[in-house]
Scaffold this motif. Structure first.
Motif, PDB file in Angstrom:
ATOM      1  N   PRO A   1      31.232  48.407  45.301  1.00  0.00           N
ATOM      2  CA  PRO A   1      31.076  48.979  43.960  1.00  0.00           C
ATOM      3  C   PRO A   1      32.095  50.083  43.703  1.00  0.00           C
ATOM      4  O   PRO A   1      32.499  50.805  44.616  1.00  0.00           O
ATOM      5  N   GLY A   2      32.480  50.220  42.457  1.00  0.00           N
ATOM      6  CA  GLY A   2      33.428  51.265  42.095  1.00  0.00           C
ATOM      7  C   GLY A   2      33.951  51.047  40.701  1.00  0.00           C
ATOM      8  O   GLY A   2      33.317  50.385  39.878  1.00  0.00           O
ATOM      9  N   ALA A   3      35.151  51.582  40.426  1.00  0.00           N
ATOM     10  CA  ALA A   3      35.703  51.453  39.081  1.00  0.00           C
ATOM     11  C   ALA A   3      37.192  51.749  39.082  1.00  0.00           C
ATOM     12  O   ALA A   3      37.702  52.495  39.929  1.00  0.00           O
TER      13      ALA A   3
ATOM     14  N   SER B   1      51.677  38.129  43.630  1.00  0.00           N
ATOM     15  CA  SER B   1      50.470  37.327  43.457  1.00  0.00           C
ATOM     16  C   SER B   1      50.264  36.478  44.706  1.00  0.00           C
ATOM     17  O   SER B   1      51.192  35.834  45.167  1.00  0.00           O
ATOM     18  N   PRO B   2      49.051  36.549  45.311  1.00  0.00           N
ATOM     19  CA  PRO B   2      47.797  37.117  44.823  1.00  0.00           C
ATOM     20  C   PRO B   2      47.643  38.619  45.022  1.00  0.00           C
ATOM     21  O   PRO B   2      46.624  39.178  44.674  1.00  0.00           O
ATOM     22  N   GLY B   3      48.608  39.312  45.609  1.00  0.00           N
ATOM     23  CA  GLY B   3      48.569  40.765  45.648  1.00  0.00           C
ATOM     24  C   GLY B   3      48.276  41.358  47.006  1.00  0.00           C
ATOM     25  O   GLY B   3      47.568  40.786  47.832  1.00  0.00           O
ATOM     26  N   GLY B   4      48.850  42.552  47.241  1.00  0.00           N
ATOM     27  CA  GLY B   4      48.704  43.226  48.525  1.00  0.00           C
ATOM     28  C   GLY B   4      47.340  43.812  48.784  1.00  0.00           C
ATOM     29  O   GLY B   4      47.081  44.287  49.894  1.00  0.00           O
ATOM     30  N   ALA B   5      46.452  43.795  47.795  1.00  0.00           N
ATOM     31  CA  ALA B   5      45.090  44.269  48.052  1.00  0.00           C
ATOM     32  C   ALA B   5      44.445  43.464  49.170  1.00  0.00           C
ATOM     33  O   ALA B   5      43.680  44.000  49.969  1.00  0.00           O
ATOM     34  N   LEU B   6      44.760  42.185  49.233  1.00  0.00           N
ATOM     35  CA  LEU B   6      44.199  41.342  50.292  1.00  0.00           C
ATOM     36  C   LEU B   6      44.724  41.758  51.659  1.00  0.00           C
ATOM     37  O   LEU B   6      44.001  41.699  52.658  1.00  0.00           O
ATOM     38  N   ASP B   7      45.992  42.195  51.722  1.00  0.00           N
ATOM     39  CA  ASP B   7      46.536  42.715  52.984  1.00  0.00           C
ATOM     40  C   ASP B   7      45.783  43.970  53.409  1.00  0.00           C
ATOM     41  O   ASP B   7      45.469  44.149  54.596  1.00  0.00           O
ATOM     42  N   ALA B   8      45.522  44.849  52.441  1.00  0.00           N
ATOM     43  CA  ALA B   8      44.801  46.087  52.756  1.00  0.00           C
ATOM     44  C   ALA B   8      43.372  45.785  53.210  1.00  0.00           C
ATOM     45  O   ALA B   8      42.871  46.396  54.162  1.00  0.00           O
TER      46      ALA B   8
ATOM     47  N   VAL C   1      36.249  44.019  37.563  1.00  0.00           N
ATOM     48  CA  VAL C   1      34.972  44.280  36.901  1.00  0.00           C
ATOM     49  C   VAL C   1      34.424  45.624  37.377  1.00  0.00           C
ATOM     50  O   VAL C   1      34.013  45.771  38.530  1.00  0.00           O
ATOM     51  N   ASN C   2      34.432  46.599  36.491  1.00  0.00           N
ATOM     52  CA  ASN C   2      33.922  47.925  36.810  1.00  0.00           C
ATOM     53  C   ASN C   2      32.397  47.920  36.889  1.00  0.00           C
ATOM     54  O   ASN C   2      31.720  47.392  35.998  1.00  0.00           O
ATOM     55  N   HIS C   3      31.865  48.535  37.937  1.00  0.00           N
ATOM     56  CA  HIS C   3      30.429  48.671  38.095  1.00  0.00           C
ATOM     57  C   HIS C   3      29.935  49.853  37.253  1.00  0.00           C
ATOM     58  O   HIS C   3      30.615  50.883  37.149  1.00  0.00           O
ATOM     59  N   ALA C   4      28.767  49.721  36.675  1.00  0.00           N
ATOM     60  CA  ALA C   4      28.217  50.785  35.826  1.00  0.00           C
ATOM     61  C   ALA C   4      28.099  52.095  36.594  1.00  0.00           C
ATOM     62  O   ALA C   4      28.398  53.173  36.058  1.00  0.00           O
ATOM     63  N   SER C   5      27.668  52.026  37.847  1.00  0.00           N
ATOM     64  CA  SER C   5      27.525  53.244  38.644  1.00  0.00           C
ATOM     65  C   SER C   5      28.873  53.899  38.887  1.00  0.00           C
ATOM     66  O   SER C   5      28.997  55.134  38.886  1.00  0.00           O
ATOM     67  N   GLY C   6      29.920  53.095  39.097  1.00  0.00           N
ATOM     68  CA  GLY C   6      31.247  53.642  39.312  1.00  0.00           C
ATOM     69  C   GLY C   6      31.806  54.310  38.071  1.00  0.00           C
ATOM     70  O   GLY C   6      32.428  55.373  38.146  1.00  0.00           O
ATOM     71  N   VAL C   7      31.585  53.690  36.921  1.00  0.00           N
ATOM     72  CA  VAL C   7      32.033  54.291  35.660  1.00  0.00           C
ATOM     73  C   VAL C   7      31.315  55.614  35.425  1.00  0.00           C
ATOM     74  O   VAL C   7      31.923  56.607  34.999  1.00  0.00           O
TER      75      VAL C   7
ATOM     76  N   TRP D   1      40.093  42.544  43.705  1.00  0.00           N
ATOM     77  CA  TRP D   1      39.587  42.009  44.967  1.00  0.00           C
ATOM     78  C   TRP D   1      38.684  43.031  45.671  1.00  0.00           C
ATOM     79  O   TRP D   1      37.682  42.663  46.292  1.00  0.00           O
ATOM     80  N   MET D   2      39.044  44.302  45.577  1.00  0.00           N
ATOM     81  CA  MET D   2      38.233  45.348  46.212  1.00  0.00           C
ATOM     82  C   MET D   2      36.911  45.529  45.478  1.00  0.00           C
ATOM     83  O   MET D   2      35.855  45.690  46.100  1.00  0.00           O
ATOM     84  N   LEU D   3      36.969  45.483  44.136  1.00  0.00           N
ATOM     85  CA  LEU D   3      35.737  45.651  43.353  1.00  0.00           C
ATOM     86  C   LEU D   3      34.790  44.475  43.531  1.00  0.00           C
ATOM     87  O   LEU D   3      33.604  44.596  43.242  1.00  0.00           O
TER      88      LEU D   3
END
Length: 392
Positions: free
Chosen positions: A344-346, A142-149, A302-308, A338-340
């Motif tokens: 946009p995506g899912a 926490s807060p997670g490696g997504a921020l590193d990426a 939070v998944n985006h409707a278009s991504g789902v 963090w990426m979403l």
């Protein structure tokens, strides 16, 4: 073509998954796993790039002659957990106290396989847009490696980003989705109390520190639900409380620690803002000092409707119309959130429960394992998803 290519790769990817599973590495220490990723992609003629933090990698697969940035990103988390594996399997962890109890070994093998198939499509002139493979370290921290990426350029140029996560509640051969919040915001909350301390025979001469801790433990979660919109799914749950060492002394210090979770960004922010004042009000009658620390973790995913919609269409195309179900919201955290927030995506749930089984060990348990048929399922869906684009 995708189905046949996935079937040809199945045994190789199962072997890769088992190798990663047997050699787990915790967050920001995934050096062997990262090298396996880089070696596999390099041997396929690709040019993976090591992240600046020293583990994790990015790899772009572009149509021949293209200079346009990739459109679609696929994320796999690569770290393991500090848990002793209890499974008696040939590929059990050889690292004491560490195992892949969350399925990240599966995620990594699947996205590697997608890279290998996309390379074949490119060679045949069948890839019309770029795809970025994102091998992210330290999801369990926490807060997670997504921020590193993200800092390493993972999202630059992308118009969509996707991920899967192993789910023992969903049967193998299926995926599960939902629009909106699929996972929760997660913060750590630590409250420290202080007083002069004293003898239990003279409680009137000092603050009631243990009583104040008890009030925090029992009333804070309830009061918080009355101060934040209940539709936001805010939850405060304590996991640790400590004060004192003997029965006849009122302690001079103590602390209580737990997690704050929420299914909406608005509710998460509201709860963060009022916890300190609320806790101060709760302990005021007890005559103690207070210090509140909130360590920000991750927002809701939070998944985006278009991504789902795109995820669902890809699964139905390669697995059949009955392959997609609906998943419930989880109060667990996932730093793909963090990426979403930026693209946009899912996030989809990947079924790993053996066919016909009514239950399976949950993630983060020492006995967690998967039906390895899930690798082929995830490979076909993500390859179909990556080889098309929402704008194509």
């Amino acid at each position: 073509m995708i189905t046949r290519a996935a079937e040809r790769l199945n045994d190789r990817l199962v072997a890769i998954r088992r190798d990663i599973h047997a050699h787990p590495e915790v967050g920001h220490a995934e050096h062997r796993t990262t090298q396996l990723i880089i070696d596999t992609l390099t041997a396929a003629g690709l040019a993976p790039k090591l992240l600046e933090v020293g583990t994790g990698a990015l790899c772009d697969i572009l149509p021949d002659g293209s200079t346009e940035p990739p459109l679609v990103g696929l994320r796999a988390d690569i770290d393991a957990l500090p848990i002793q594996e209890a499974n008696d399997v040939p590929y059990r962890s050889v690292i004491p106290g560490v195992c892949h109890a969350c399925g990240h070994d599966v995620h990594t093998a699947i996205v590697l396989g997608v890279g290998l198939i996309l390379t074949q499509l490119r060679e045949q002139g069948l890839l019309d847009h770029g795809v970025r493979l994102i091998f992210q370290p330290a999801e369990e921290t926490s807060p997670g490696g997504a921020l590193d990426a993200i800092d390493g350029g993972a999202l630059e140029g992308l118009s969509e980003v996707y991920a899967m996560h192993c789910d023992p509640r969903t049967e193998v051969g299926r995926i599960a989705l939902r629009t909106g919040a699929i996972t929760s915001a997660v913060d750590s909350v630590l409250i420290r109390l202080s007083s002069s301390g004293g003898h239990t025979s003279r409680p009137h001469l000092t603050g009631d520190l243990v009583g104040a801790l008890g009030a925090l433990a029992t009333t804070m979660p309830l009061l918080l639900t009355r101060r934040v919109d209940p539709r936001s799914g805010v939850s405060l749950v304590w996991g640790r409380i400590h004060a004192g060492n003997v029965t006849n002394a009122i302690p001079a210090s103590g602390e209580i620690e737990g997690t704050l979770r929420a299914l909406s960004v608005h509710g998460w922010r509201d709860a963060q803002q009022i916890i300190t004042s609320l806790a101060t009000q709760v302990v005021a009658p007890y005559g103690v000092g207070i210090h509140v620390s909130i360590t920000a973790g991750v927002p809701p995913a939070v998944n985006h409707a278009s991504g789902v919609e795109r995820f669902s269409a890809a699964a139905k195309a390669v697995l059949g119309r009955g392959s997609v179900g609906t998943t419930e919201q989880s109060l667990g955290g996932e730093d793909f959130s963090w990426m979403l927030q930026q693209v946009p995506g899912a996030l989809a749930r990947l079924g790993v429960r053996p066919a016909g089984a009514r239950s399976a060990p949950d993630i983060h348990q020492s006995t967690f394992d998967v039906d390895e048929k899930c690798i082929g399922t995830g490979l076909k869906v993500l390859t179909e998803l990556a080889s098309t684009s929402g704008s194509s």
